[in-house]
Design a protein around this motif. Sequence first.
Motif, mmCIF file in Angstrom:
data_model
loop_
_atom_site.group_PDB
_atom_site.id
_atom_site.type_symbol
_atom_site.label_atom_id
_atom_site.label_comp_id
_atom_site.label_asym_id
_atom_site.label_seq_id
_atom_site.Cartn_x
_atom_site.Cartn_y
_atom_site.Cartn_z
ATOM 1 N N ASP A 1 0.858 -1.189 0.000
ATOM 2 C CA ASP A 1 0.000 0.000 0.000
ATOM 3 C C ASP A 1 0.896 1.243 0.000
ATOM 4 O OD1 ASP A 1 -2.216 1.630 0.208
ATOM 5 O OD2 ASP A 1 -2.783 1.006 2.230
ATOM 6 N N GLY B 1 -6.416 6.801 3.426
ATOM 7 C CA GLY B 1 -6.929 5.436 3.349
ATOM 8 C C GLY B 1 -6.124 4.569 2.395
ATOM 9 N N ARG C 1 -10.848 -8.078 7.429
ATOM 10 C CA ARG C 1 -11.526 -7.872 6.131
ATOM 11 C C ARG C 1 -10.510 -7.677 5.030
ATOM 12 N NH1 ARG C 1 -9.668 -2.854 5.519
ATOM 13 N NH2 ARG C 1 -9.079 -1.901 7.496
ATOM 14 N N GLU D 1 -0.541 -4.658 12.239
ATOM 15 C CA GLU D 1 -1.979 -4.636 12.533
ATOM 16 C C GLU D 1 -2.661 -5.814 11.872
ATOM 17 O OE1 GLU D 1 -4.417 -1.732 10.584
ATOM 18 O OE2 GLU D 1 -3.304 -1.831 8.730
ATOM 19 N N GLY E 1 -8.414 -5.544 2.413
ATOM 20 C CA GLY E 1 -7.862 -4.192 2.474
ATOM 21 C C GLY E 1 -8.339 -3.349 1.307
ATOM 22 N N ASP E 2 -8.285 -2.052 1.507
ATOM 23 C CA ASP E 2 -8.656 -1.106 0.456
ATOM 24 C C ASP E 2 -7.544 -0.079 0.401
ATOM 25 O OD1 ASP E 2 -9.837 0.732 -1.226
ATOM 26 O OD2 ASP E 2 -11.787 0.653 -0.250
ATOM 27 N N PRO E 3 -6.772 0.049 -0.666
ATOM 28 C CA PRO E 3 -6.951 -0.490 -2.010
ATOM 29 C C PRO E 3 -6.153 -1.760 -2.355
ATOM 30 C CG PRO E 3 -5.411 1.349 -2.106
ATOM 31 C CD PRO E 3 -5.732 1.101 -0.654
ATOM 32 N N GLU E 4 -5.797 -2.589 -1.372
ATOM 33 C CA GLU E 4 -5.097 -3.831 -1.721
ATOM 34 C C GLU E 4 -5.966 -4.752 -2.600
ATOM 35 O OE1 GLU E 4 -5.040 -2.466 1.266
ATOM 36 O OE2 GLU E 4 -3.065 -2.681 2.195
ATOM 37 N N LYS F 1 0.390 4.703 1.845
ATOM 38 C CA LYS F 1 -0.607 5.316 2.741
ATOM 39 C C LYS F 1 -0.543 6.837 2.806
ATOM 40 C CE LYS F 1 -1.938 1.570 5.693
ATOM 41 N NZ LYS F 1 -1.388 0.552 6.570
ATOM 42 N N TYR G 1 -6.572 -9.913 7.292
ATOM 43 C CA TYR G 1 -5.559 -9.049 6.676
ATOM 44 C C TYR G 1 -4.412 -8.919 7.664
ATOM 45 C CZ TYR G 1 -3.871 -4.289 5.291
ATOM 46 O OH TYR G 1 -3.144 -3.188 4.952
ATOM 47 N N ASN H 1 -6.457 -6.690 10.201
ATOM 48 C CA ASN H 1 -7.775 -6.213 9.838
ATOM 49 C C ASN H 1 -8.656 -7.434 9.608
ATOM 50 O OD1 ASN H 1 -7.095 -3.470 9.920
ATOM 51 N ND2 ASN H 1 -6.319 -3.519 7.835
HETATM 52 N N1 GLY Z 1 -5.135 -0.353 3.036
HETATM 53 C C1 GLY Z 1 -5.211 -0.500 4.428
HETATM 54 C C2 GLY Z 1 -6.500 -0.996 4.940
HETATM 55 O O1 GLY Z 1 -7.346 -1.457 4.212
HETATM 56 O O2 GLY Z 1 -6.699 -0.936 6.145
#
Ligand code: GLY
Length: 421
Positions: free
Chosen positions: A212, A226, A287, A283, A289-292, A214, A269, A285
Amino acid sequence: MKLLVVGGGGREHAIIRSLKKNPEIEHIYALPGNGGIAKDAECINISATDIDKIAEFAALNNVDYAVVAPDDPLVLGCVDALEAKGIKCFGPRANAAIIEGSKVFSKNLMKKYGIPTAKYEVFDNLDAALDYLETAPIPTVIKADGLALGKGVIIAETREDAKKAARDMIEGGIFGASGSRVVVEEFLTGPEVSVLAFTDGKTVKPMVSSMDHKRIGDNDEGLNTGGMGTVAPNPYYTDEVAKRCMDEIFMPTINAMNAEGRTFKGCLYFGLMITADGPKVIEYNCRFGDPETQVVLPLLESDLYTIMRATTDGTLDNTEVKFSDKYACCVILASNGYPVSYKKGFEITFTPEAEEHTYVAGAKLDGEKLVTSGGRVTGTTAIADSLKTAIEEAYRITDGVKFEGAYRRSDIGKRALAALN
Ligand code: GLY
Ligand code: AMP
């Protein structure tokens, strides 16, 4: 078959486009979706966090399967609410989504089960935090416990900044209740890698790795966003690193969640840093990722729906998860002024080629016109045999997306390319 996808950003657009490759899927509802997603799914004006309405809508419309994509509905128990109506889902229940919903939970989990991560202390009392920061190594990292739209992390370069961050979060309430408890963490260095992994709670199948970008500015300068763009695969994620991650991080995390009675199913994630001591978790997540997602799913060669069902049904072990060995690059266009303040309502136009390659995030329909309605507006993905070509193509095709004040970074993939060479 009728599917429902909860969410309305570029990630959800990529998920929907990928799901649509399965000919058995006849209809997809997006709740709420957005003006660009409306070309690929039926958008229903129900907020992603209105979980009772979502469950009611799904039951009323005989939805066969639901995909809950964003963090907040997952943490709020959207999967639990849908399951209570008899609807099968992709995504973790609330008791497992806490792995993202509470940083204190995830840090304590890693400590208890020996999963490599930065050293940390937890505070909900300002004086105790200030005391600790008096002698803590600098730079240090201050994180709000709860969800904060990806903004709850402050890297403090000076002792004064660290104290200010603790004060702002614990007393000033800048992240609301999310910040009344904070994690103060050791500052780690090394390249970052995002790995999204499918899991049914027993088996973990990692997707292609990604990187990413960021910060808002070139050379990783300026405020956190984001995510301004992504590339996949990530050159820092070598086979050796991948093996260590599987043995030291991925499987131990799945086992730890089971041991806690919080079986995780869906997409987990892993935000990783490859430090001199090996890979560590920055970290989790709960769910995609966005924009992964916008670079990972276009490289998926197996059927997304089949894999998602396997995570729900516990059959991931004998389900193929195959990725292309090509490269992908996604370039985000944001509204001028993002991530601070920006104007909305500008018309967005595409060349036909650009439209085909673009996932829409912050946009809505104004009559027939698509207009900007958010900070990150679009993400345009190109795939190629080399990373260099994927980057060049992503930029070339992004030129075909136009709106007033469109801003993009000009160096997406540059660091990855240098690492590769
Ligand atoms: N790209 C980082 C996230 O989705 O948290
Ligand atoms: P997060 O929201 O947890 O992903 O954090 C945002 C960004 O802050 C990460 O992508 C890292 O670049 C950085 N970061 C978070 N934790 C640390 C840490 N312990 N050491 C260094 N950088 C960090």
